[in-house]
Each structure stands twice: as structure tokens, then as C-alpha cells.
Scaffold this active site. Sequence first.
Site, PDB file in Angstrom:
ATOM      1  N   GLU A  90       2.533  -4.270  -7.618  1.00 21.53           N
ATOM      2  CA  GLU A  90       1.738  -4.343  -6.392  1.00 21.53           C
ATOM      3  C   GLU A  90       2.540  -4.959  -5.255  1.00 21.53           C
ATOM      4  OE1 GLU A  90      -1.655  -6.856  -6.922  1.00 21.53           O
ATOM      5  OE2 GLU A  90      -2.485  -6.463  -4.931  1.00 21.53           O
ATOM      6  N   LYS A 111      -5.668   0.365  -1.212  1.00 21.29           N
ATOM      7  CA  LYS A 111      -6.659  -0.406  -1.970  1.00 21.29           C
ATOM      8  C   LYS A 111      -7.993  -0.418  -1.217  1.00 21.29           C
ATOM      9  CE  LYS A 111      -6.887  -4.799  -4.502  1.00 21.29           C
ATOM     10  NZ  LYS A 111      -6.251  -6.119  -4.681  1.00 21.29           N
ATOM     11  N   CYS A 160      -4.603  -3.817  -8.968  1.00 21.78           N
ATOM     12  CA  CYS A 160      -5.149  -5.132  -9.309  1.00 21.78           C
ATOM     13  C   CYS A 160      -6.667  -5.074  -9.552  1.00 21.78           C
ATOM     14  CB  CYS A 160      -4.761  -6.096  -8.178  1.00 21.78           C
ATOM     15  SG  CYS A 160      -4.861  -7.832  -8.615  1.00 21.78           S
TER      16      CYS A 160
END
Lengths: 305, 305, 305, 305, 305, 305
Positions: free
Chosen positions: D45, D127, D161
Site C-alpha cells: 500500500e 480506495k 487494507c
Amino acid sequence: MLASLRVAVAQLAPVFLDRTKTVAKACDAIREAARGGARLVAFPESFIPGYPYFAMLLAPVAINESLQRFYAQSVEIPSTSTEELARVARESEVFVVMGVSERDGGTLYNGQLVIGPDGRVIGKRRKLVPTSHERLVWGRGDGSDLSLFPTEVGLLGGLICYEHSNALFRYALLAEGEEIHVAMWPGGMRSIVGIIDAAVRHHAFEAQAFVLSATSVLTRDVLSALGDSAVGKLSEGGGSSAIISPRGDVLAGPLGDEEGILYADLDAALITKMKTVVDSTGHYARPDVVRLEVDRRPQKLVVLR
Amino acid sequence: MLASLRVAVAQLAPVFLDRTKTVAKACDAIREAARGGARLVAFPESFIPGYPYFAMLLAPVAINESLQRFYAQSVEIPSTSTEELARVARESEVFVVMGVSERDGGTLYNGQLVIGPDGRVIGKRRKLVPTSHERLVWGRGDGSDLSLFPTEVGLLGGLICYEHSNALFRYALLAEGEEIHVAMWPGGMRSIVGIIDAAVRHHAFEAQAFVLSATSVLTRDVLSALGDSAVGKLSEGGGSSAIISPRGDVLAGPLGDEEGILYADLDAALITKMKTVVDSTGHYARPDVVRLEVDRRPQKLVVLR
Amino acid sequence: MLASLRVAVAQLAPVFLDRTKTVAKACDAIREAARGGARLVAFPESFIPGYPYFAMLLAPVAINESLQRFYAQSVEIPSTSTEELARVARESEVFVVMGVSERDGGTLYNGQLVIGPDGRVIGKRRKLVPTSHERLVWGRGDGSDLSLFPTEVGLLGGLICYEHSNALFRYALLAEGEEIHVAMWPGGMRSIVGIIDAAVRHHAFEAQAFVLSATSVLTRDVLSALGDSAVGKLSEGGGSSAIISPRGDVLAGPLGDEEGILYADLDAALITKMKTVVDSTGHYARPDVVRLEVDRRPQKLVVLR
Amino acid sequence: MLASLRVAVAQLAPVFLDRTKTVAKACDAIREAARGGARLVAFPESFIPGYPYFAMLLAPVAINESLQRFYAQSVEIPSTSTEELARVARESEVFVVMGVSERDGGTLYNGQLVIGPDGRVIGKRRKLVPTSHERLVWGRGDGSDLSLFPTEVGLLGGLICYEHSNALFRYALLAEGEEIHVAMWPGGMRSIVGIIDAAVRHHAFEAQAFVLSATSVLTRDVLSALGDSAVGKLSEGGGSSAIISPRGDVLAGPLGDEEGILYADLDAALITKMKTVVDSTGHYARPDVVRLEVDRRPQKLVVLR
Amino acid sequence: MLASLRVAVAQLAPVFLDRTKTVAKACDAIREAARGGARLVAFPESFIPGYPYFAMLLAPVAINESLQRFYAQSVEIPSTSTEELARVARESEVFVVMGVSERDGGTLYNGQLVIGPDGRVIGKRRKLVPTSHERLVWGRGDGSDLSLFPTEVGLLGGLICYEHSNALFRYALLAEGEEIHVAMWPGGMRSIVGIIDAAVRHHAFEAQAFVLSATSVLTRDVLSALGDSAVGKLSEGGGSSAIISPRGDVLAGPLGDEEGILYADLDAALITKMKTVVDSTGHYARPDVVRLEVDRRPQKLVVLR
Amino acid sequence: MLASLRVAVAQLAPVFLDRTKTVAKACDAIREAARGGARLVAFPESFIPGYPYFAMLLAPVAINESLQRFYAQSVEIPSTSTEELARVARESEVFVVMGVSERDGGTLYNGQLVIGPDGRVIGKRRKLVPTSHERLVWGRGDGSDLSLFPTEVGLLGGLICYEHSNALFRYALLAEGEEIHVAMWPGGMRSIVGIIDAAVRHHAFEAQAFVLSATSVLTRDVLSALGDSAVGKLSEGGGSSAIISPRGDVLAGPLGDEEGILYADLDAALITKMKTVVDSTGHYARPDVVRLEVDRRPQKLVVLR
């Protein structure tokens, strides 16, 4: 709206992170505003149980204890806290527009609660985009409450703090014919007083509406309790509440660092007078060129058939 | 935009209703701004050939002579007037954003003209809704020019006077990434200085852009020539030009009743800094709730097949 | 849910294919859990009258005798079997979440039965998709019971075995605010212990809920009785019951091959604490992008108009 | 997907907040993975330019300097940085799945970038919900990129995540037939290693897909530079990269605190083998009961007609 | 339309800027026209509460007091004023086509109101482009009401004053088969009598329709009250009402400076007779060469989803 | 157009059905108009070789002989007839707008021919819809010539007789900015003098253009030759030529039953003056509501691909 309407803005400090005591203090202020002749009284952002300054000053990794306490002291709607506010609103015969941290399940929202003089909840709304550090504390509202609260004293709208930076949020309200706008802000932040001033005066002008701008103030005790990291970031007091005319003129205030209740008598004719020059939703609009699309559908996670 | 950019705002009085002389005066100001280091200079609303104060002060039935003269002195694009401005822009190597009364066939428009340092017309736009008395003078633009002018020094947008009262007009520009906004206003109107102040500072905040706010000033001669009806309505001077930061802070000005050229060095990093807090078209937007529909099609009267 | 709640998971082997004796064994376990302080006790998948291992090991053409016996020993709701469980639940003042093979007319269902401390059936549900060989034994439930059981100790949900492989089944429950999740599994299958571990810890994390994961164990006697075909497929014991926190941490267990009762004290504040980070149905949801449609209408064969 | 495919996960530390050097280090890793036989290599990430730990450790009021630097070092797509990655991907003939902080106008996004062995950008995504302190840094993506990247080696999906905490985000991908899933995480956070383990093994099981789980590691230097506030919150190393089979079994890894490149040979037959038992989008689905609604329309702020 | 129909045109002066008294006067005229045998009676432009001459004669800066009074006396639809008109229309059994200044929120419109003999509002429309000084008073209508009012006595259309200068507005009505056209004009303007004469006779010819052309008259009292600036601009009386045949012939009138009610018996056969020569929407049209595009969508500022 | 322009209208009778002699008479009139100071001279409808009255008066079955003669005397473009007109136009230095019956193959058209002072044919157009009996004589033009003739003295447009009854034909011309409009009509028809009067004055007003309206006159000889059937239908003389201002005022004429040449000096400022009040293609248009679609593609019978 009523031809003439006395309104009040309560620039007060909450009893920090103590819901019960802050509700009691709010009730005293409602009674005082009513004695002062006001039929509507507005309070600052997240007045109950106070603004989450800790989220600005603590590192996210260090936020948890404060956040849990803030969660516990936030306001469910309805609850005994809102019932107490409603009881006093009814006794005092005033409209109350209250800033609350609303608790709904596991998520908190930065909310505005409107109670009528009959003691009923007229409505509530949730801030659409929490600002900066607030994102660690509050979730995001949806379009279902991005609309006015119709009352017998006028068409009432509200936005919270930097929601005023979004022209579309503001237009969604004014396009419905907003007459009285309640802008809520925290206290203790002298650095944004200029932004507040421009925002509320310009919104009054764009909406041709009265604006009640309510900030809280930060007390020395709370400031001290926030610790050294607050030095240079927050300041004691730091209020700038005001009441603005549809032309953008300041009718009352701004109040500075002290607590107090502002009053103004709103003359509805000023709206008409301003609209004959710039009616943003009438002769000064260009719906053939620009239109706003508002999605008021509640954002449901689960759709039942 | 450029990391650092010096800009100027020319708070000047036109040579009233004399296109040729006003163009000459504008050219002098362009040269002076260039000598002062500016790479972009903005002028007030309808600088060429001046603002039609007569339409405020004369009854519509008495307007005709003034209106015909105003028509005759208005600016065709292109014409020798715009070519002269372009020549000086090229020699001085500056961008010029000029307020003009544009003439197109039988209709006039309240226009903004943008000329590049290569002497080419980058674009122009027309006020969407003339205000009040202006409706006796100017027609209405359409959505075809409600967009930014891309330049090598930054994304440039502009609006004229009370167009700033329309949140949707403003959002249509800022949504494209406006970096430098030119707000044009007339001079001689002290009563709207407060409105201008709130509008330009709030637009800067909403757009996270620099704002160059240009008013003209009203000279004693022109004021006298307007006659007794101007007394109490217009005032000598009456300027309030300023340059504003993306946070709404005043970087230069406001200038008052005198002519002058304001300068400021714009630091592009301030845009980014502000956008990390409130990016109206990024993390602070809610396109799932509110969206703007813009119709940029030219409004043609006749469609040929 | 209650601020603090002691719960139990009964990792037991049924008296295989003997409903009456298994009910009796279950009642003993309920009483023991109550003595241990538990207010809620969960049992494994199809505990009464046992898991239909025969369907894995016999060829479908050879299954009939076993299936008839299994049918005969399955549980009608209500029946004397459920009344006996209810009586003991009432006496012991505990909530019971029991895995049963439910018989309804000619069809069996892989079911979950919830009984309250007042001895009333709070609700029941049926596995939506029987897994593999189970399709020879059990029918499919519908959406009418894909919801939580509201109880005074918390919002209770349950799924059975590989239902946990379906994200939408799980989301349908957690979206209602699931606080305590009962996951039921068979015993004797060591090969899926890793899957169970990941499933229950991840569901706890996704739901921000406590998970009571109950497996049975396979006794040597039953394993022998299943014959040679079980060798290498099933194993003696084969349990892995556990109690998981809303963060995915293991609070109790896992138990291994032996029978036993697990206990844990659930601290409701852990849910809130986790939700301030990832509230799947609040600030961490994106209803504007993904939404679940749930059809809770009973799937009736005949619709009368 | 290909019957057999060698893949790699690069558990590396970026050259912190230095885009150019981190790109160079990434290119070295791409070349090494290619030499190791991998045809696809996944990175952690926000690998470029590193994860914004400062947003966890600094109070929001103290974040600005770090944030401006992070903004400056973030990655525009396309840019010379992405072109350099693409050049090396082409030379090395591998697919690269890279975690980047994407910069778009004034807003940053936590992004995933996929480059093909022909050196072309196959796609990217953002995201959907930044987690906790990340909300001070990154904006929110929309549904327009919540879909798979079709490649000649298989159907590739990715999440970042705690997006793995949202069952609907995951189902939106797996419902399209996801075969290879890249899960990206930061390093240095030992406290979430258990959550990562459950999430990636359970997603593999629910999707019946291979999962490449990539974490970075936190170097002693960077940890020291983060200062005292990091003590007890972050740890040196803190990686747990792994490659998981469609059954939830660990094929390679987990790597611990050291940098390294994991390899595994993926056998496509394992997907089919698992799907005969639990095909979440086939025989194990119940579209009559639960369905996912995905809105893939880009969330435009301005709609042109 | 009816084979034969008696119609009336009321050339009257309003009780200036007094809505209540003007409504009463209109009601008297309706009753009188009914007694005279008319089944339809048309009134002049902005009859209620009078034409805003002040906007011609006062400078825009001096207009406010007059404008506020005009706003206050304008007509909301529905309101007690329109209900009173409707009551009398019903009692008198006539169609009423009334010129009103319509008030809607903060904006006024130059409107036409059509009431049926059953006392119901059949429809209303708003002038599309206010003329000259009217732009200081009235907003602009949209295409949503640019259509005919179907009645049992014929297809009724209407335009206001200089709307007759726009061939496309007129064609939009006649293309629907207009049979009776009501043209409304102010009184007191002798200078435009020639324009009115050509416009109404030519429209009758182009539409092959009857035209009822209604002007008001300006009384000495009102003229005096308008002050010296009116001298030479307005004149006492100044009416020119008339009723025109589909061939452009004058059937009744023109009335001059006095109040009065004109009557004519319309012979529907004249329409057919004229159309056999020039049917603008039939054999004399060239849709292969010229077509009119009409956008009848209401121009909404906010679109809700 | 030129600031000032003298124009002429020739109200003459042709030498009936004799092309050569009528061309000669036309040339004399051109020379006379030039001597009179005119720079542009307009002639009546179908001046060469005369209007086909026979088609009104004879039964279609009896029309053939007259029609053949009319065909033979009609005008090809170019031909010696048009060259003769061009020669004289060049010598006289005037623009000539001539009504001709144009012959093209086997079809005749009711045409307008425009010749410049340089002796070149500037353009021509054909009546779009022949009226009534004319349909026995003339075919229909298409949209390819429905546009203005740009000249150095102004933008020139023309229509023929009842084409003026079609608002869309007229708008197609005026929308291009028509400054001088030539309306052609026959003579000898007193019954339509009122229609002509309204049409030309109203078109001037709608177009804000000058109108040159040219009728011929019917001589006693020709009238007698037409026989008894003409009695009561046609009348000797029957002209009504006029020159109209952009406000609809009559600048010259109308001429009555006698031949003659009308002159007027056109002041271009009158167009501007009128347009400041009603610019049909500028501020008085509503392209968002009504738009004209014009198909100017030649209507070809055979399309080659």
C-alpha cells in the site's frame, strides 16, 4: 416568514463533554432567550457535548480514550436529553436549533437538531463532509436531510462550519426558498473568524436570507485541560457570533471572546427588497444554463423487498 | 499554475464613453503593470467604454440618447480596439483581462476579454444575467463561455459583479479547477463595498483560488456630468479593488477612492495548502448527493441542417 | 447489548441419531453453562440428532436407510423436544442457541433454534444453501429468516458452516447491527479448521461483533460405526470451538479434540471501540457505491389473491 | 487464468517520501522478480512514496508540513514516474501491481496502479474509504473503478487494507470472477497482523481465488525519524506478506520483519476444485434472497449537456 | 371552435396599484360583458394591479419604493383575488382572460390568467421576455406555458405586448391550431398604436385566427400622479383595443382614449375560409425547409432524484 | 449597412407577357432611379413578364394556351434578358432586385433576382409555396436560397407575396441580421391592400429592418384583355408600394393606382435604435425555448454516392 421576528443566538461554552450538564445549561439559555423576547434561538456546532478539539490536538493513535468518552456523551435522538430540551422549548414557546454530536449505532454524526415551541422535533440533519480531524470522529450524512425545515415563523435551513465552503450544499437549501439560515461553528479558533465573516455575509447575500451565525467560546478551563499542544492553535474565547441581514449587513454582533446572547428583530420585507435586485432562484437564475441535481434518497445499505 | 506569479489589478477610471481614449489609457496601464513586474493585469467591469451609470439614473424613457452613444462606443471583437490592446499585451508580455461592453449585431453584452502575451485573444465571456438597470443595456450570455481560460500561468476564470451572487455560476468555474479568478465590478458605488468584500473573500475560500477583484473609480468630472440624480446614489471614487488568497485573506488592497495599480505575488503552494483542508471539487465534494448540470451548448436561434 | 455478558460455547458430541438422549445431554449442558455464569450458550451444527456424516460416506444409491432414520430423529418445532429444551432454559435462565435438523412436512432443514430465558422460542432460521453432500439431506431456507434475533442481552445473529463463505449472507446480518454472532460447524473435520479460524475471526472484524463459534466433536464410537470409508476423511475429535472479539482476537479457545464448555466475558465497549475505526454499516460504508438487496419475503409456492 | 503462473510479492520499504528513489527501488525489485521467474509482482500500500505514518502520530493541527511534502511526493498518473515503472515492466515482461498515493488536482487518493508487460497502464483504482487518520490525507474513490483488471494471465482484482473489512466491496470484485487478488497493507503495524491473516485467508476462501498479500516493512531509520510518538504504536519491520490458495492455505510466507520477495506457482486447477464445493457466485449463491447493487457511474461534480 | 361566439374586450383603467379595488372593478366588467352576451372577455396587460409605468419614468436608483408597493399589490395564484375572479366568472358563466402581475416567491412575472365559466383556473402563462424597463420589475417565463388553453369555445392562445415582435413565439402558438388569440397591451402609449395595429392584424393573418387585442387606458389622475417626467412620454387615454378577423379585418374597434367594452360575434367559418388560401400550419408550410423547435420543459433550478 | 442609403421602389406595370419589352421598360426605370439618387431599386412580383392573372380567371382546363405563352416569355438565368439588366445596373451603378418568372427546364418558379452595381448576379431565390392558382404555374423552391444576399450597402433579404404569411420563412431571414427587406406583390388586387400594409409594417418591426414593398399596377388594357371574369376580382391600378422604417413607420408611399417610383433615405441608426428595445435575434430572443431549424440543403432528386 413572519413580518417581524425576534431571534437569538446563544454564544455559550458547553459544560465540556458532560451531556447532562450541557443540556441543563442549554435549557437555561433557552429560557433566557425567551424572556428576551426571542421566538427562535440557535446554538453552536456540537454544543452538546462540546466540540471534539481533542481530535485536532491528539495524534490519531492517541485519540481512543477521548473518543470513547465523546461517544458516550453524544446524543441519541430521541433520548432523555432531547426530551428535556423539548420540554423547555415548549415551556418557553421558542424554536430551538441545537448543535449536537448525534450517536446512531456505532457511528457519530455532526448534527443539527430543530425543536418546535410545541415540544416536537421538527427535524434534524447531519453534516455531509466532516472537516479534517473531524473525520476521525464523525461519519457523513446523506442527501435525505439536505432540505429546509418548514416552520410557522419561516423557512429554516442550516449548515455546519465548512459545509459553507460548498456552493452546491448552500444552493440546495436556498433554492427551496430559505428565509432564515443557521450557521454553526466551533469556538476557540480565532484564525477562521475572517472565513466565518465572509461566509455568513455572502450566504445571506446569495440566499437573500437572514443568517444566524452561532459560535461557541472556549473557556480557560477547557483550554488548559487540552494541554500544551493547544497553545498557538486554539485561543480562549474565540467566538464571533452574529446575525446578518439578507443584504449581508451585520444586524447584531459579532460577539467576541465572551459568552452572551445576541438578539435581532428580523424584518421580512428586507428579503423581498433584496430579491427585487438579485433573486437567486427567480429572475437572477439561469436554469437553462446551470441546474443543480440533488439526490435526496436515503443512502440505505440494505434494500428490502 | 506557475509556482510564483506576480499579478496586477488596475483600479482606473475610463475616459468615459470614449472607446479610443479608454483603450489608450488601458494600454498605458498595461505597460505600467508590466514594468511593475506583473505577468497578468485585470481591469474593471465594462472598463471600455465605461459603466452605463446613465441606465441607473435616467428614466428608461429618457435613456435613448445615452444608450445610442454607449452602443456606438462599445467594443466589437475583433476590431481595431482589440487589436490595439493585443499589440500592447504582446509588447508588454502580459495577460490582459479586460472588462468591455461587447457589441454583437444589435445587442450589447457585458463582457470579459482575455488576451495573451502573444497578442492573441484567448477567449471572452458574457455576463449571464445583467443586473437591474443593466437589463436596459445588455443582453444575456449563454453557457457556451461559462468555463475557464487555460493559460500557461494558470487556469483563469472570471465573473462580473452580481454574477457572484449565483452559487451555481461560481461552482461551474471552480469545478474546472479555477486557480485565478478575476472579479469585475463598477466603481462609484460605496454601498456595495461590503457585498464585494464578502463575495470575493468567500469565493476565494470556496474555490481555493486567488481572486483579483477589480473595481473602477468614478471621477468628479463624470459624477458631475451625471447630474443631480446621482447625488446620494453614486460617490466620487468608490473603488475597493483587492487581491485575495485562496484562504480568503487580503494580499493587496483594498484600494479606496483613488486610481492605482495593485500588485501581489501569488504563491501557488497556498492553493494546495488550502485544498488539503477543503477541496471543493475533491475530498470535500459529495457528487453522490449534489451535482451541477451545465449546458454549454451555444443557444442558437437557427439550427442549420 | 449488555455492557458485560458471560457466554458459553458447548463443544459436545451428540448421542448420535438419538433425539431424546441428545436433548437430555443438551439440557445437562445448559444447566452446567448456567452454573458457570453464562447467560447464553451456543451448540454445534445439527447437534440434534447429529450431523449426517452418512451422506458423505455412502453412495447416494445406498443412503436410504440412514436417511429414513435421520428423518425420524429430526426435530419438529414445536414438539416435546423443543419444549424440554425451553423448560430447562427457563429454569436455568439462559439463552440457548441450538443446532437442529428441523423437520417440516417431508423436508428437513439445517436449522438454528433460539430459546429465551423465559422459555419461549425467540426464533429460528434455516441454512440457505446446504453444502455438497448435505443437499441429499436438507432443503434450502429462504430470506424470511435472514435477520437478527433481538434479545435483551444483545442483537443476536447466526449462520451455519459454509454459509460463512458467502459475503452477502454475512452482510445481511451485520448490516442490522449484529452484536453476537453464533457460527455453527460439525466436528470431526480437521481439514477445515483453518477455514473456520479465518472465517470466524474475519467475520468478527467485518461485523465488529463477538463471534461464538461452536463445533461438535466426533467420538471414536461414532467414527467406527461410520465404517472404513471414513478413514482419511473424518477424524476423532476434530473440534475447534472458540469465542472471538470484535477485533478478531481469540477470547477463549480454540478447544481441540475433547468435549468441553468454553466461557468468555464479553465487554460491549469493544464493539464501540472497533466501530470508531471501521463501522461497516456507518462511516466505513459506501451506500452510494454498493448496496445489498435482501428479499425477506417468504418463498410461497401458492399465492392466493 | 493461466494453468500455471509464477507470481511474486515484494515486501520492501520505500525510500521514505522520496518518489524518485522509491521508483528506482521498485524498478530494481521488478527486475529481480522477473529474474526469479515471476510474471506478476505486487507491491505494498502506498509504496510510492510511502505510507503517511505522520498522520497517525502527529496531531491534525501539526500535520501541515508533512502533508505538503507528502502531496509533493505523490504520484500523478501518467507522469515520468509511471512511465519509468512502465518502461521497466516492459523490459522485464511482468505485470506490476503498485501501491501509490495518487495525486489528482488538490486531492490525493490511496491508489492501486496496474501496468502490463507491454508497458501500458491497464488500469488503476482508488480506495473507497480511507481509514481513520488517512482521512486527513486521502480523498474517497467512487464505484467507477470497483472492478477487475482483465489480463492475459487471469482476472485480477485488488483492495487496500481495511477495504477488506467491507464484505460488499469484496463481493463486488469476486462476483466478476476474480482469480488473483492483490491485497495491499502498510508495514510496521504488528498489531494488525492477525487481522491481515484472517482477512486474506478468508477472502481467498470466499472468492475461491489466489491472494497476493503485500505489506511493506518499516525501517529503523524511518521509525526513528517518526519520533517518540511512534514508540509502542509502530514497530521496526512489521511485515506479514503472504501468498494464499483459493482454499485459504498459505502457499508462501508469511514474511516477517525483513525485506524480501516471495514467490509462488499458482495452479489454476485449485480454483475449480474449490468452486465445486463453494462457488460464491454460482451454486452457493442465493440471488433470489441477496443481491448486490453496484453503482459504477463516475461521481461527476459537473454534468455537461 | 363554436360556430358562432360573442366575445368582449374590456378597455378599462385599473384602480392603480390597488389589487382589491381593481379586482372589484374587473368583476363588475365581467358581469357587464356577460349581460352584453359575451361568453369570453379579455382584459389588458397587467390589469391587476396596473402597468408599472414608474419603471419607465423613474431612474432605476429611484425605483425601490414603487417597486415594493407593486410587489405587494401583485397577484399570487391562487389567492383570494383569483378566487374572487373565479367566483364571478362562474356566476356570469364567461371565460375570463386577465392580465396580472403574478407574484411567485421573490420574483414577479407579467402574466396571463385564464378562468373558465365553471370558476376553475384553466391555465396561466408568463411573458417570456420583459421589455426594456419591465426587466427591472418582472422575471422571465419559460417554455412550459407556451401553449394553447383548450376550451369548449375554441383553442385559446395569448401573448403580451412585444412578445408579438417574436415570430417564433407566435408560431409556437399558431402551430397548435390557435383559433382565438388574446393580445394584451398597456394603455397610455399613443406612440405604439401603429405597431399594435400592424401586429394584431398580421398575427390574425398568419394564424388565420381571431385576435382580441386589449389595451388599458391611462386616467388623468394616474397620469398626474406619475409626475412631470411622464409629460411627452405618456398620454391620457391611449387605448386602441380591437377585435380582428382571421383575414386581418377589424371587426370591432379600435376604441380610443375612453373606457369601454367592445363586442364582436365571431364566425368560425372565416377561419376555414382563410385557411383554404394560406394555412400556415398546413398546405402553406414547408416543414422540409423550416421547423420550429420548442422546449416546453419547465426550467427547474433543482432536479431531485 | 451604410449609415445612409437612398433606395427606390418601382411601382410599374410590365409590358404584359412580353419579356423583351418589359426588360427594356425595367432598364429605363433603373436609369431613372439612379438619376434620382437611388443605389438600390426594387421591382414587383413576377414583373418580367407580368403576373399570371389568367390562372385566377380561367378554369384549369382552359389554361393551356395562356400558360404556354407565359412559359415562353419567362426568364432563364443567365440569358440575354438578365445580361441586359446587368449591363444597365452596371452603367447606372445601382443594385437591382427584380421579380421574375424564372424558367428552369420544364418548370417555372416565382423568383427574385439580385444584380449588383458591378453587373454581376449576386443571387436569386424562389418562392417556397406558390399561392392558390399560382400552383398551376409555378413550382416550389427549396431551402438552399432561403438566406440573405450580402451586399456592400447592407444585408438584403426578400420574400414574395404570401410568403409573408409564414412566420418561419420570415424568421429564417431576419435571424441572419436582415437590414433591408424587399417584399414583392402583384398589382390590381385592392382587396389585399390591408394585408400588405399589416405584413410589411409588422415584418419591419419584427426584423428591425427597412422594408421595400413593391407592387405593380394593373393597366386598363390588360384588365380588359383579361375579360369579364376579372370584373369584381381585379381592379385597375391596385398598387400600394411603400418604404417602411425598422419601427414600422411609413417612410414613403403608399403609392395608389398610378405608376411611379418611390424614394427614401434610409438612416441605419434607426435599426440600432430599435434593436436596443426589441432585438429579435439578440436580447429579445429565447433560444432556450424556441429555435428555428432551417434545412438549406438543395433538395436533390438523385443522390450519388
